[in-house]
Design an enzyme around this catalytic site. Structure first.
Site, PDB file in Angstrom:
ATOM      1  N   ASP A   1       0.786  -1.284   0.020  1.00 12.17           N
ATOM      2  CA  ASP A   1       0.207  -0.113  -0.119  1.00 12.17           C
ATOM      3  C   ASP A   1       0.766   1.311  -0.007  1.00 12.17           C
ATOM      4  OD1 ASP A   1       1.124   0.077   2.435  1.00 12.17           O
ATOM      5  OD2 ASP A   1      -0.684  -0.597   3.567  1.00 12.17           O
TER       6      ASP A   1
ATOM      7  N   GLU B   1      -0.150  -9.035  -0.921  1.00 14.22           N
ATOM      8  CA  GLU B   1      -0.643  -8.489   0.265  1.00 14.22           C
ATOM      9  C   GLU B   1      -2.009  -7.634  -0.153  1.00 14.22           C
ATOM     10  OE1 GLU B   1       2.007  -7.386   3.856  1.00 14.22           O
ATOM     11  OE2 GLU B   1       0.784  -5.499   3.381  1.00 14.22           O
TER      12      GLU B   1
ATOM     13  N   GLU C   1      -2.062   5.108   2.808  1.00 16.29           N
ATOM     14  CA  GLU C   1      -2.015   3.789   2.311  1.00 16.29           C
ATOM     15  C   GLU C   1      -3.436   3.176   2.191  1.00 16.29           C
ATOM     16  OE1 GLU C   1      -0.578   5.150   4.943  1.00 16.29           O
ATOM     17  OE2 GLU C   1       1.810   4.974   4.765  1.00 16.29           O
TER      18      GLU C   1
ATOM     19  N   HIS D   1       6.851   6.001  12.623  1.00  9.94           N
ATOM     20  CA  HIS D   1       6.991   6.492  11.526  1.00  9.94           C
ATOM     21  C   HIS D   1       5.963   6.991  10.793  1.00  9.94           C
ATOM     22  CE1 HIS D   1       5.813   3.668   8.409  1.00  9.94           C
ATOM     23  NE2 HIS D   1       6.133   2.686   9.134  1.00  9.94           N
TER      24      HIS D   1
ATOM     25  N   ARG E   1       2.897   8.713   8.677  1.00  4.52           N
ATOM     26  CA  ARG E   1       2.813   9.991   8.316  1.00  4.52           C
ATOM     27  C   ARG E   1       1.753  10.790   9.034  1.00  4.52           C
ATOM     28  NH1 ARG E   1       4.480  12.659   3.111  1.00  4.52           N
ATOM     29  NH2 ARG E   1       5.866  10.877   2.741  1.00  4.52           N
TER      30      ARG E   1
ATOM     31  N   HIS F   1      13.667   5.428  12.111  1.00  2.00           N
ATOM     32  CA  HIS F   1      13.414   5.594  10.899  1.00  2.00           C
ATOM     33  C   HIS F   1      14.220   6.784  10.345  1.00  2.00           C
ATOM     34  CE1 HIS F   1      11.109   6.721   7.265  1.00  2.00           C
ATOM     35  NE2 HIS F   1      10.217   5.457   7.418  1.00  2.00           N
TER      36      HIS F   1
END
Ligand code: UD1
Ligand code: UDP
Length: 365
Positions: A96, A118, A132, A205, A207, A238
C-alpha cells in the site's frame, strides 16, 4: 517464456518481496526482472543486500523530506520507459505504499496486468493509515491477480465485487522471511546492554502521526521509563528527519533509551524475539509479532490487521498520551494481562507464500 517484473521501493516492501524475487528466479518457466523505485534509499539497500537481490533498474527517486507529490510524480515519470522497454507480461506490486499505487497506475495506463501481493487489507478509513488505505483500495480496482494473506483479506475483496477466481489466499510472504532470520544463538551489544532489564522495542514513522500524535506517544513512553527502573528502550529510528527531530526532543538524553540507526532485518527480528513488549505504529511488525508471541501496543487509531488483535497479541492504543501510558503500565505490572497477550499464534500462513505465488503465476499466466 513469461516475463514477471517486480516493482517495490520501501523497506517493508523489500522485506516481503525479496523472498519472492529469489523464489521466482529459481523457476525456469519465468523470466524475472526487478525494478526498485528508490522511494527509500539506505533502508531499501540494507534489505537488498541481506537478500542478495540486485535490481535490474533503480529509479533512485528519493529526496530528503519528500512529499507525496514528489514521490508520485517522480515514479510516474521514470517508470514509463522501463515498462515500455521490458514489456512484462505481469507486474507484481506489494501492499500500500505510494510506490505500489503509482506503479500500478502506470501499468494501467500501459495496459499491463498487475498482480497485487498482500491484497485485501482494509480499514475503510481513508485518513488512517494515510495515504495507504487509498493506495491499497485503488490497486484492488485494477489488479488482475490478488494474493491475499488471509481469508479475511479475501472476504474484503469479495465484498468489493472482485472476481473470486482472481483471489488467492497464500499467507503473507513476511512469514517466509521470518523463517530464515531468527537464531537461537543470536548476540548483540545492545541486547547485552539491556540484558538485566525488561526490553521494550520501539518504532514509529506513520505520516499521520508526525507532529502532535508522535509527541504524545513519546511523552507517555518517557514517563514509563522514568517510573520503572527495570525498563530499557531500544528505538531503531526511521531515517525520516521529521521523526528524528521529535524523537530527539522527547526521548533524547536518557540513559535508559537507546535511539539507534535502523537495524538490518535479521537483527530486528532477533531483537523482537528477545523483547518483553513492542510499541509501534508499523504495519509489518503487527504481522511478525504474533508468530513470535510478543505483545504489541499499536499506536494507531485503526488497524488493517485485525487477525493479530483477535489472536490477542495486538492491542490498539491510539496516540493519546494517557491511553498509551495506562496500557503500557498495566502490561508491566499485571502478569496475567501480559501473559494473555504473549501467546504465539500465526494468522499469516506457513511460510510458503512465495512458492504458492510462483506456482499460481506459472499455471495462470
Ligand atoms: C513510506 C510509506 C509507508 C511505509 C513506510 C515504511 C508512503 C506514502 N509511505 O513512508 O507506507 O509504511 O515507507 O517505512 O508510501 N528517508 C531516508 N532514507 C531512507 C528512507 C527514508 O533518508 O532510506 C527519509 C527521507 O528524508 C524521506 C523520508 O524519510 O523523504 C520519508 O520517506 P517516505 O518514503 O516518503 O515516507 P515513509 O514515512 O518512509
Ligand atoms: N524493520 C527492520 N529494521 C528496523 C525496523 C523495522 O528491518 O530497524 C523491519 C520489520 O521487521 C518489518 C518492517 O521493517 O518487517 C516494517 O517496516 P516499517 O515499519 O518501516 O513499515 P510498515 O510495515 O509500517 O509499512
Amino acid at each position: 517464456m513469461k516475463k514477471v517484473m517486480l516493482v517495490f521501493g520501501t523497506r517493508p516492501e523489500a522485506i516481503k518481496m525479496c523472498p519472492l524475487v529469489n523464489e521466482l528466479k529459481k523457476r525456469k518457466e519465468l523470466q524475472t526482472v526487478v525494478c526498485v523505485t528508490g522511494q527509500h534509499r539506505e533502508m531499501l539497500h540494507q534489505v537488498l543486500n541481506i537478500f542478495k537481490v540486485v535490481p535490474d533498474y533503480d529509479l533512485d527517486i528519493m529526496k530528503d523530506k519528500q512529499s507525496l507529490f514528489d514521490v508520485t510524480i517522480n515514479i510516474l515519470e521514470k517508470i514509463k520507459a522501463v515498462l515500455e522497454k521490458e514489456k512484462p507480461d505481469i507486474v507484481l506490486v506489494h501492499g500500500d505504499t505510494t510506490t505500489t499505487y503509482v506503479s500500478a497506475l502506470a501499468c494501467f495506463y500501459l495496459h499491463i496486468p498487475v498482480g497485487h501481493v498482500e491484497a485485501g487489507l482494509r480499514t475503510y478509513n481513508l485518513d488512517s493509515p494515510y495515504p495507504e488505505e487509498f493506495n491499497r483500495q485503488s490497486v484492488s480496482i485494477l489488479s488482475q491477480f490478488n494474493f491475499a494473506p488471509t481469508n479475511l483479506a479475501k472476504q474484503n475483496l469479495i465484498n468489493e465485487q472482485k472476481d473470486v477466481s482472481k483471489i488467492y489466499v497464500t499467507g503473507n510472504t513476511v512469514i517466509d522471511a521470518l523463517k530464515t532470520t531468527i537464531r537461537d544463538d543470536y548476540k548483540n551489544e545492545y541486547l547485552e546492554w539491556a540484558k538485566d532489564s525488561r526490553l521494550i522495542l520501539l518504532t514509529a514513522h506513520r505520516r499521520e502521526n508526525l507532529g502532535l500524535p508522535m509527541h504524545h506517544m513519546f511523552k507517555a513512553i518517557r514517563k514509563i521509563v522514568d517510573e520503572f527502573p527495570d525498563v530499557k528502550i531500544i528505538y531503531p529510528i526511521h531515517m525520516n528527519p521529521l521523526v528524528r527531530q521529535i524523537a530527539d526532543e522527547e526521548l533524547g538524553g536518557n540513559e535508559k533509551i537507546k535511539i539507534i540507526e535502523p537495524l538490518e532485518v535479521i537483527d530486528f527480528h532477533n531483537f523482537m524475539a528477545r523483547s518483553y513488549l513492542i510499541l509501534t505504529d508499523s504495519g509489518g511488525i503487527q504481522e511478525e509479532a504474533p508468530s513470535l508471541g510478543k505483545p504489541v501496543l499499536v499506536m494507531r487509531d485503526t488497524t488493517e490487521r485485525p487477525e493479530g488483535v483477535k489472536a490477542g497479541t495486538l492491542k490498539l492504543v491510539g496516540t493519546s498520551e494517557d491511553k498509551i501510558y495506562n496500557t503500557f503500565k498495566l502490561l508491566l505490572e499485571n502478569k496475567e494481562e501480559y501473559e494473555k497477550m504473549s501467546k504465539a499464534t500465526n494468522p499469516y500462513g506457513d511460510g510458503t507464500a512465495c512458492k504458492q505465488i510462483a506456482d499460481i503465476l506459472i499455471k495462470n499466466l
